[in-house]
Design a protein around this motif. Structure first.
Motif, mmCIF file in Angstrom:
data_model
loop_
_atom_site.group_PDB
_atom_site.id
_atom_site.type_symbol
_atom_site.label_atom_id
_atom_site.label_comp_id
_atom_site.label_asym_id
_atom_site.label_seq_id
_atom_site.Cartn_x
_atom_site.Cartn_y
_atom_site.Cartn_z
ATOM 1 N N GLU A 189 1.873 -12.421 -9.022
ATOM 2 C CA GLU A 189 0.870 -13.081 -8.176
ATOM 3 C C GLU A 189 1.016 -12.647 -6.719
ATOM 4 N N HIS A 190 2.262 -12.596 -6.226
ATOM 5 C CA HIS A 190 2.484 -12.183 -4.840
ATOM 6 C C HIS A 190 2.039 -10.746 -4.615
ATOM 7 N N VAL A 191 2.421 -9.864 -5.515
ATOM 8 C CA VAL A 191 2.034 -8.454 -5.380
ATOM 9 C C VAL A 191 0.516 -8.317 -5.382
ATOM 10 N N PHE A 192 -0.157 -9.087 -6.242
ATOM 11 C CA PHE A 192 -1.610 -8.992 -6.354
ATOM 12 C C PHE A 192 -2.292 -9.433 -5.071
ATOM 13 N N PHE A 193 -1.977 -10.636 -4.581
ATOM 14 C CA PHE A 193 -2.757 -11.118 -3.439
ATOM 15 C C PHE A 193 -2.329 -10.459 -2.128
ATOM 16 N N TYR A 194 -1.083 -10.055 -1.996
ATOM 17 C CA TYR A 194 -0.694 -9.341 -0.786
ATOM 18 C C TYR A 194 -1.296 -7.934 -0.769
ATOM 19 N N SER A 195 -1.441 -7.306 -1.922
ATOM 20 C CA SER A 195 -2.088 -5.991 -1.993
ATOM 21 C C SER A 195 -3.558 -6.091 -1.601
ATOM 22 N N ALA A 196 -4.248 -7.109 -2.137
ATOM 23 C CA ALA A 196 -5.657 -7.304 -1.775
ATOM 24 C C ALA A 196 -5.791 -7.597 -0.283
ATOM 25 N N PHE A 197 -4.876 -8.398 0.241
ATOM 26 C CA PHE A 197 -4.899 -8.699 1.681
ATOM 27 C C PHE A 197 -4.718 -7.437 2.511
ATOM 28 N N LEU A 198 -3.837 -6.540 2.091
ATOM 29 C CA LEU A 198 -3.613 -5.303 2.835
ATOM 30 C C LEU A 198 -4.882 -4.470 2.920
ATOM 31 N N VAL A 199 -5.683 -4.474 1.855
ATOM 32 C CA VAL A 199 -6.949 -3.740 1.896
ATOM 33 C C VAL A 199 -7.881 -4.373 2.936
ATOM 34 N N VAL A 200 -7.928 -5.703 2.996
ATOM 35 C CA VAL A 200 -8.737 -6.386 4.015
ATOM 36 C C VAL A 200 -8.254 -5.986 5.405
ATOM 37 N N ALA A 201 -6.942 -6.029 5.607
ATOM 38 C CA ALA A 201 -6.374 -5.701 6.917
ATOM 39 C C ALA A 201 -6.689 -4.264 7.316
ATOM 40 N N VAL A 202 -6.498 -3.322 6.388
ATOM 41 C CA VAL A 202 -6.765 -1.911 6.677
ATOM 42 C C VAL A 202 -8.236 -1.706 6.996
ATOM 43 N N THR A 203 -9.122 -2.378 6.260
ATOM 44 C CA THR A 203 -10.562 -2.255 6.508
ATOM 45 C C THR A 203 -10.920 -2.717 7.909
ATOM 46 N N LEU A 204 -10.399 -3.869 8.323
ATOM 47 C CA LEU A 204 -10.707 -4.396 9.652
ATOM 48 C C LEU A 204 -10.153 -3.503 10.751
ATOM 49 N N PHE A 205 -8.924 -3.058 10.602
ATOM 50 C CA PHE A 205 -8.326 -2.238 11.645
ATOM 51 C C PHE A 205 -8.922 -0.834 11.662
ATOM 52 N N ALA A 206 -9.305 -0.299 10.503
ATOM 53 C CA ALA A 206 -9.945 1.018 10.463
ATOM 54 C C ALA A 206 -11.313 0.969 11.139
ATOM 55 N N GLY A 207 -12.083 -0.094 10.864
ATOM 56 C CA GLY A 207 -13.377 -0.244 11.518
ATOM 57 C C GLY A 207 -13.239 -0.365 13.022
ATOM 58 N N THR A 208 -12.228 -1.099 13.455
ATOM 59 C CA THR A 208 -11.984 -1.258 14.888
ATOM 60 C C THR A 208 -11.563 0.068 15.519
#
Length: 359
Positions: A60-79
Protein backbone atom coordinates in the motif's frame (compact mmCIF):
# COMPACT_ATOMS: atom_id res chain seq x y z
CA UNK A 1 -22.74 31.48 -13.03
CA UNK A 2 -19.36 29.78 -13.16
CA UNK A 3 -16.31 31.80 -12.21
CA UNK A 4 -15.00 34.10 -14.93
CA UNK A 5 -11.88 35.27 -13.10
CA UNK A 6 -8.79 34.67 -15.22
CA UNK A 7 -5.41 34.27 -13.57
CA UNK A 8 -2.84 37.00 -14.17
CA UNK A 9 -0.51 34.15 -15.08
CA UNK A 10 -2.72 33.41 -18.05
CA UNK A 11 -3.09 36.98 -19.27
CA UNK A 12 0.59 37.83 -18.80
CA UNK A 13 1.84 34.54 -20.13
CA UNK A 14 0.20 34.47 -23.53
CA UNK A 15 1.85 31.80 -25.62
CA UNK A 16 3.19 30.01 -22.58
CA UNK A 17 1.99 26.52 -21.67
CA UNK A 18 -0.43 26.82 -18.78
CA UNK A 19 -2.56 24.38 -16.85
CA UNK A 20 -5.08 22.75 -19.16
CA UNK A 21 -7.62 19.97 -18.98
CA UNK A 22 -4.92 17.55 -20.09
CA UNK A 23 -2.58 18.73 -17.34
CA UNK A 24 -5.46 18.57 -14.84
CA UNK A 25 -6.33 15.06 -16.03
CA UNK A 26 -2.82 13.75 -15.35
CA UNK A 27 -2.85 15.26 -11.87
CA UNK A 28 -6.39 14.00 -11.22
CA UNK A 29 -5.71 10.42 -12.35
CA UNK A 30 -2.61 10.00 -10.21
CA UNK A 31 -4.27 11.83 -7.32
CA UNK A 32 -7.04 9.24 -7.58
CA UNK A 33 -4.46 6.44 -7.41
CA UNK A 34 -2.83 8.13 -4.43
CA UNK A 35 -6.10 8.24 -2.53
CA UNK A 36 -6.92 4.65 -3.51
CA UNK A 37 -3.60 3.58 -2.02
CA UNK A 38 -4.22 5.60 1.13
CA UNK A 39 -7.65 3.96 1.50
CA UNK A 40 -6.05 0.52 1.18
CA UNK A 41 -3.44 1.55 3.75
CA UNK A 42 -6.20 2.59 6.15
CA UNK A 43 -7.76 -0.83 5.76
CA UNK A 44 -4.42 -2.41 6.67
CA UNK A 45 -4.13 -0.22 9.76
CA UNK A 46 -7.68 -1.14 10.77
CA UNK A 47 -6.77 -4.83 10.41
CA UNK A 48 -3.78 -4.39 12.75
CA UNK A 49 -0.79 -4.44 10.40
CA UNK A 50 2.55 -5.18 12.08
CA UNK A 51 5.56 -2.98 11.36
CA UNK A 52 7.88 -5.69 12.69
CA UNK A 53 6.50 -8.18 10.15
CA UNK A 54 5.79 -5.94 7.16
CA UNK A 55 8.31 -3.11 7.45
CA UNK A 56 7.58 0.39 6.13
CA UNK A 57 7.53 -0.51 2.43
CA UNK A 58 4.22 -2.34 2.36
CA UNK A 59 2.43 -2.79 -0.96
CA UNK A 60 0.00 0.00 0.00
CA UNK A 61 2.80 2.43 0.88
CA UNK A 62 4.72 1.72 -2.31
CA UNK A 63 1.55 2.17 -4.37
CA UNK A 64 0.36 5.50 -3.02
CA UNK A 65 3.81 7.05 -2.62
CA UNK A 66 4.62 6.09 -6.24
CA UNK A 67 1.39 7.69 -7.47
CA UNK A 68 2.16 10.77 -5.38
CA UNK A 69 5.63 11.05 -6.94
CA UNK A 70 4.04 11.21 -10.39
CA UNK A 71 1.80 14.08 -9.18
CA UNK A 72 4.84 15.86 -7.73
CA UNK A 73 6.94 15.40 -10.88
CA UNK A 74 4.06 16.63 -13.06
CA UNK A 75 3.62 19.82 -11.02
CA UNK A 76 7.31 20.60 -10.82
CA UNK A 77 7.91 19.75 -14.50
CA UNK A 78 5.10 22.09 -15.55
CA UNK A 79 6.52 24.82 -13.36
CA UNK A 80 10.06 24.32 -14.66
CA UNK A 81 8.86 24.43 -18.26
CA UNK A 82 7.09 27.75 -17.70
CA UNK A 83 10.13 29.02 -15.81
CA UNK A 84 12.31 28.26 -18.85
CA UNK A 85 10.11 30.62 -20.88
CA UNK A 86 11.03 33.63 -18.76
CA UNK A 87 8.70 33.68 -15.76
CA UNK A 88 9.98 33.82 -12.20
CA UNK A 89 9.48 30.71 -10.06
CA UNK A 90 6.28 31.91 -8.39
CA UNK A 91 4.63 33.11 -11.60
CA UNK A 92 5.78 29.93 -13.37
CA UNK A 93 3.55 27.71 -11.25
CA UNK A 94 0.56 26.72 -13.45
CA UNK A 95 -2.55 28.75 -12.56
CA UNK A 96 -4.48 27.16 -9.71
CA UNK A 97 -1.56 25.00 -8.59
CA UNK A 98 0.34 27.21 -6.15
CA UNK A 99 -1.35 25.65 -3.14
CA UNK A 100 -0.88 22.32 -4.90
CA UNK A 101 2.90 22.86 -4.89
CA UNK A 102 2.70 23.67 -1.18
CA UNK A 103 0.64 20.52 -0.67
CA UNK A 104 3.20 18.38 -2.50
CA UNK A 105 5.99 19.73 -0.29
CA UNK A 106 3.94 19.18 2.88
CA UNK A 107 2.97 15.67 1.80
CA UNK A 108 6.59 14.85 0.95
CA UNK A 109 7.72 16.09 4.35
CA UNK A 110 4.96 14.02 5.95
CA UNK A 111 6.06 10.94 4.01
CA UNK A 112 9.61 11.21 5.32
CA UNK A 113 8.22 11.84 8.79
CA UNK A 114 5.93 8.83 8.43
CA UNK A 115 8.93 6.58 7.74
CA UNK A 116 10.80 7.74 10.85
CA UNK A 117 7.63 7.68 12.96
CA UNK A 118 6.88 4.07 12.03
CA UNK A 119 10.52 3.13 12.48
CA UNK A 120 10.50 4.54 16.00
CA UNK A 121 7.01 3.59 17.20
CA UNK A 122 5.63 0.97 14.78
CA UNK A 123 2.37 1.14 12.83
CA UNK A 124 -0.66 2.85 14.29
CA UNK A 125 -3.84 0.82 14.78
CA UNK A 126 -7.47 1.91 14.59
CA UNK A 127 -7.97 5.40 16.11
CA UNK A 128 -4.21 5.92 16.37
CA UNK A 129 -3.99 6.16 12.57
CA UNK A 130 -6.34 9.18 12.61
CA UNK A 131 -4.30 11.35 14.96
CA UNK A 132 -0.73 10.29 14.24
CA UNK A 133 1.30 13.49 13.58
CA UNK A 134 2.83 12.09 10.40
CA UNK A 135 -0.59 11.02 9.10
CA UNK A 136 -2.10 14.44 9.84
CA UNK A 137 0.73 16.05 7.87
CA UNK A 138 -0.04 13.73 4.96
CA UNK A 139 -3.74 14.64 5.22
CA UNK A 140 -3.11 18.39 5.06
CA UNK A 141 -0.69 18.08 2.16
CA UNK A 142 -2.94 15.77 0.18
CA UNK A 143 -6.03 17.97 0.45
CA UNK A 144 -4.02 20.94 -0.84
CA UNK A 145 -2.86 19.20 -4.02
CA UNK A 146 -6.05 17.18 -4.52
CA UNK A 147 -8.06 20.39 -4.90
CA UNK A 148 -5.66 21.83 -7.50
CA UNK A 149 -7.57 20.69 -10.64
CA UNK A 150 -10.72 22.28 -9.20
CA UNK A 151 -8.90 25.55 -8.48
CA UNK A 152 -7.29 25.49 -11.93
CA UNK A 153 -10.66 25.07 -13.64
CA UNK A 154 -12.04 27.97 -11.59
CA UNK A 155 -9.10 30.20 -12.50
CA UNK A 156 -9.65 29.48 -16.19
CA UNK A 157 -13.32 30.35 -15.81
CA UNK A 158 -14.43 27.01 -17.21
CA UNK A 159 -17.96 25.69 -16.90
CA UNK A 160 -18.71 22.40 -15.19
CA UNK A 161 -22.29 22.03 -16.38
CA UNK A 162 -21.40 19.25 -18.84
CA UNK A 163 -20.20 15.76 -18.00
CA UNK A 164 -16.76 16.41 -19.51
CA UNK A 165 -16.32 19.84 -17.97
CA UNK A 166 -17.35 18.60 -14.53
CA UNK A 167 -14.68 15.88 -14.35
CA UNK A 168 -11.84 17.88 -12.70
CA UNK A 169 -14.27 19.51 -10.27
CA UNK A 170 -16.01 16.28 -9.27
CA UNK A 171 -12.75 14.32 -8.99
CA UNK A 172 -11.12 16.99 -6.84
CA UNK A 173 -14.16 17.31 -4.59
CA UNK A 174 -14.52 13.54 -4.28
CA UNK A 175 -10.90 12.92 -3.35
CA UNK A 176 -10.78 15.79 -0.85
CA UNK A 177 -13.96 14.50 0.83
CA UNK A 178 -12.49 10.99 0.92
CA UNK A 179 -9.33 12.21 2.66
CA UNK A 180 -11.33 14.33 5.11
CA UNK A 181 -13.60 11.37 5.77
CA UNK A 182 -10.75 8.95 6.44
CA UNK A 183 -8.47 11.16 8.48
CA UNK A 184 -11.47 12.81 10.15
CA UNK A 185 -12.90 9.45 11.13
CA UNK A 186 -13.39 10.59 14.71
CA UNK A 187 -16.20 12.91 13.50
CA UNK A 188 -17.42 10.68 10.66
CA UNK A 189 -20.27 8.26 11.46
CA UNK A 190 -19.79 6.41 8.15
CA UNK A 191 -16.75 4.54 9.49
CA UNK A 192 -18.94 2.00 11.27
CA UNK A 193 -22.56 1.59 12.48
CA UNK A 194 -21.87 3.15 15.86
CA UNK A 195 -25.37 2.80 17.39
CA UNK A 196 -24.98 -0.98 17.05
CA UNK A 197 -22.10 -1.12 19.52
CA UNK A 198 -23.02 -0.73 23.15
CA UNK A 199 -19.49 0.34 24.06
CA UNK A 200 -19.55 3.44 21.90
CA UNK A 201 -20.12 6.75 23.68
CA UNK A 202 -23.54 8.06 22.76
CA UNK A 203 -22.34 11.63 23.20
CA UNK A 204 -19.56 11.07 20.65
CA UNK A 205 -21.89 9.46 18.14
CA UNK A 206 -24.45 12.26 18.33
CA UNK A 207 -21.63 14.76 17.86
CA UNK A 208 -20.55 12.90 14.72
CA UNK A 209 -24.08 12.87 13.36
CA UNK A 210 -24.39 16.62 13.86
CA UNK A 211 -20.92 17.53 12.56
CA UNK A 212 -20.42 15.37 9.47
CA UNK A 213 -23.45 16.50 7.41
CA UNK A 214 -22.17 20.08 7.74
CA UNK A 215 -19.11 18.99 5.74
CA UNK A 216 -21.47 18.12 2.90
CA UNK A 217 -23.36 21.40 3.17
CA UNK A 218 -20.08 23.33 3.23
CA UNK A 219 -18.78 21.44 0.18
CA UNK A 220 -21.98 22.29 -1.72
CA UNK A 221 -21.74 26.00 -0.90
CA UNK A 222 -18.02 26.25 -1.70
CA UNK A 223 -18.43 24.45 -5.03
CA UNK A 224 -21.58 26.21 -6.24
CA UNK A 225 -20.02 29.60 -5.57
CA UNK A 226 -17.56 28.79 -8.35
CA UNK A 227 -19.34 26.43 -10.73
CA UNK A 228 -22.59 25.38 -12.29
CA UNK A 229 -22.46 21.61 -11.93
CA UNK A 230 -23.90 18.91 -14.12
CA UNK A 231 -26.85 17.12 -12.45
CA UNK A 232 -25.70 14.15 -10.38
CA UNK A 233 -22.27 15.58 -9.60
CA UNK A 234 -22.80 15.74 -5.84
CA UNK A 235 -24.38 12.30 -5.73
CA UNK A 236 -21.32 10.85 -7.44
CA UNK A 237 -18.86 12.83 -5.32
CA UNK A 238 -20.50 12.04 -1.97
CA UNK A 239 -21.09 8.40 -2.88
CA UNK A 240 -17.60 7.62 -4.16
CA UNK A 241 -15.97 9.47 -1.27
CA UNK A 242 -18.14 7.51 1.14
CA UNK A 243 -17.09 4.24 -0.49
CA UNK A 244 -13.44 5.05 0.23
CA UNK A 245 -14.46 5.45 3.86
CA UNK A 246 -16.81 2.49 4.36
CA UNK A 247 -14.51 -0.02 2.67
CA UNK A 248 -11.99 0.41 5.51
CA UNK A 249 -14.10 -1.69 7.89
CA UNK A 250 -16.47 -3.22 5.36
CA UNK A 251 -19.82 -1.62 6.27
CA UNK A 252 -20.61 -0.87 2.63
CA UNK A 253 -24.33 -0.24 3.19
CA UNK A 254 -23.41 2.94 5.08
CA UNK A 255 -23.06 4.42 1.60
CA UNK A 256 -26.81 5.01 1.59
CA UNK A 257 -27.00 8.14 3.81
CA UNK A 258 -24.12 9.72 1.87
CA UNK A 259 -25.86 9.07 -1.45
CA UNK A 260 -29.12 10.53 -0.10
CA UNK A 261 -27.19 13.65 0.95
CA UNK A 262 -25.76 13.86 -2.58
CA UNK A 263 -29.20 13.64 -4.17
CA UNK A 264 -30.48 16.49 -1.98
CA UNK A 265 -27.40 18.53 -2.86
CA UNK A 266 -28.08 18.00 -6.57
CA UNK A 267 -31.68 19.14 -6.11
CA UNK A 268 -30.46 22.32 -4.43
CA UNK A 269 -27.92 22.82 -7.24
CA UNK A 270 -30.80 22.91 -9.74
CA UNK A 271 -32.39 25.72 -7.72
CA UNK A 272 -29.08 27.61 -7.61
CA UNK A 273 -28.74 27.41 -11.39
CA UNK A 274 -32.18 28.96 -11.74
CA UNK A 275 -31.82 31.90 -9.32
CA UNK A 276 -28.05 32.39 -8.92
CA UNK A 277 -25.82 31.61 -5.96
CA UNK A 278 -26.07 35.01 -4.25
CA UNK A 279 -29.87 34.98 -4.15
CA UNK A 280 -29.97 31.28 -3.30
CA UNK A 281 -27.77 31.65 -0.20
CA UNK A 282 -30.05 34.35 1.16
CA UNK A 283 -33.23 32.42 0.48
CA UNK A 284 -35.43 30.26 2.66
CA UNK A 285 -34.65 27.44 0.27
CA UNK A 286 -31.03 27.45 1.45
CA UNK A 287 -32.13 27.36 5.08
CA UNK A 288 -34.40 24.44 4.27
CA UNK A 289 -31.56 22.69 2.46
CA UNK A 290 -29.02 23.31 5.25
CA UNK A 291 -31.49 21.87 7.76
CA UNK A 292 -32.97 19.17 5.55
CA UNK A 293 -29.73 17.53 4.39
CA UNK A 294 -28.43 16.88 7.93
CA UNK A 295 -31.86 15.76 9.14
CA UNK A 296 -32.23 13.37 6.20
CA UNK A 297 -28.67 12.07 6.62
CA UNK A 298 -29.19 11.26 10.31
CA UNK A 299 -32.63 9.73 9.72
CA UNK A 300 -31.37 7.48 6.93
CA UNK A 301 -28.26 6.59 8.96
CA UNK A 302 -30.33 5.35 11.93
CA UNK A 303 -32.74 3.54 9.60
CA UNK A 304 -29.98 1.74 7.71
CA UNK A 305 -28.17 0.73 10.90
CA UNK A 306 -31.39 -0.57 12.45
CA UNK A 307 -32.38 -2.55 9.33
CA UNK A 308 -28.96 -4.16 8.89
CA UNK A 309 -27.17 -4.83 12.17
CA UNK A 310 -29.65 -3.32 14.60
CA UNK A 311 -29.42 -0.45 17.07
CA UNK A 312 -28.28 -1.41 20.56
CA UNK A 313 -30.98 -0.60 23.12
CA UNK A 314 -29.27 -1.96 26.21
CA UNK A 315 -28.17 0.14 29.15
CA UNK A 316 -24.54 0.73 29.98
CA UNK A 317 -25.60 2.48 33.17
CA UNK A 318 -29.02 2.43 34.71
CA UNK A 319 -31.11 5.07 33.01
CA UNK A 320 -28.26 6.33 30.79
CA UNK A 321 -26.82 5.74 27.32
CA UNK A 322 -29.91 4.15 25.85
CA UNK A 323 -30.65 4.66 22.14
CA UNK A 324 -34.23 5.52 22.98
CA UNK A 325 -36.70 7.37 20.78
CA UNK A 326 -35.76 10.55 22.68
CA UNK A 327 -32.11 10.30 21.61
CA UNK A 328 -32.71 9.14 18.05
CA UNK A 329 -35.32 11.78 17.17
CA UNK A 330 -33.42 14.37 19.20
CA UNK A 331 -30.28 13.74 17.13
CA UNK A 332 -32.26 14.36 13.94
CA UNK A 333 -33.70 17.61 15.30
CA UNK A 334 -30.33 18.76 16.64
CA UNK A 335 -28.66 18.16 13.27
CA UNK A 336 -31.38 20.22 11.57
CA UNK A 337 -31.06 23.08 14.08
CA UNK A 338 -27.29 23.25 13.66
CA UNK A 339 -27.86 23.31 9.90
CA UNK A 340 -30.15 26.34 10.32
CA UNK A 341 -27.44 28.08 12.35
CA UNK A 342 -24.91 27.28 9.64
CA UNK A 343 -27.21 28.72 6.98
CA UNK A 344 -27.66 31.96 8.94
CA UNK A 345 -23.90 32.41 9.27
CA UNK A 346 -23.30 31.74 5.56
CA UNK A 347 -26.13 34.07 4.51
CA UNK A 348 -24.88 36.91 6.74
CA UNK A 349 -21.36 36.49 5.44
CA UNK A 350 -22.54 36.56 1.85
CA UNK A 351 -24.62 39.66 2.49
CA UNK A 352 -21.63 41.45 4.07
CA UNK A 353 -19.43 40.69 1.06
CA UNK A 354 -22.10 41.91 -1.34
CA UNK A 355 -22.55 45.17 0.60
CA UNK A 356 -18.81 45.86 0.53
CA UNK A 357 -18.60 45.18 -3.19
CA UNK A 358 -21.47 47.59 -3.93
CA UNK A 359 -19.96 50.36 -1.80
Amino acid sequence: MGSTTVSSDVTEGVGLPVSSRTFDAVVAVFSLLTVAGIAADFRSHAAGISFAEEGFFTAEHVFFYSAFLVVAVTLFAGTAHRRSRGLDWVAAVPPGYRWGIVGVLVFGFGGVGDFFWHSAFGFEESFEALVSPSHLTLAVGSVLFLLSPLRAAARRGEDADTAFGAVPVVVSMTLALAILGMFGGFVNPLVRPYPHFEWESMRSVVTMLVAWPLVYVGAVVATLRRFDLVPGAFTVAFGVAAFAIVQVEGYVWLLVPAVVAGVLADVFAVYVRRVGIGRALRSRAFTAFAAGLPAAFVTVYFTVVDLTVGIDHSYLQEGLFNWSIHVVVGAVVLAALVGVLFASVVADGRAAVTTEEVS
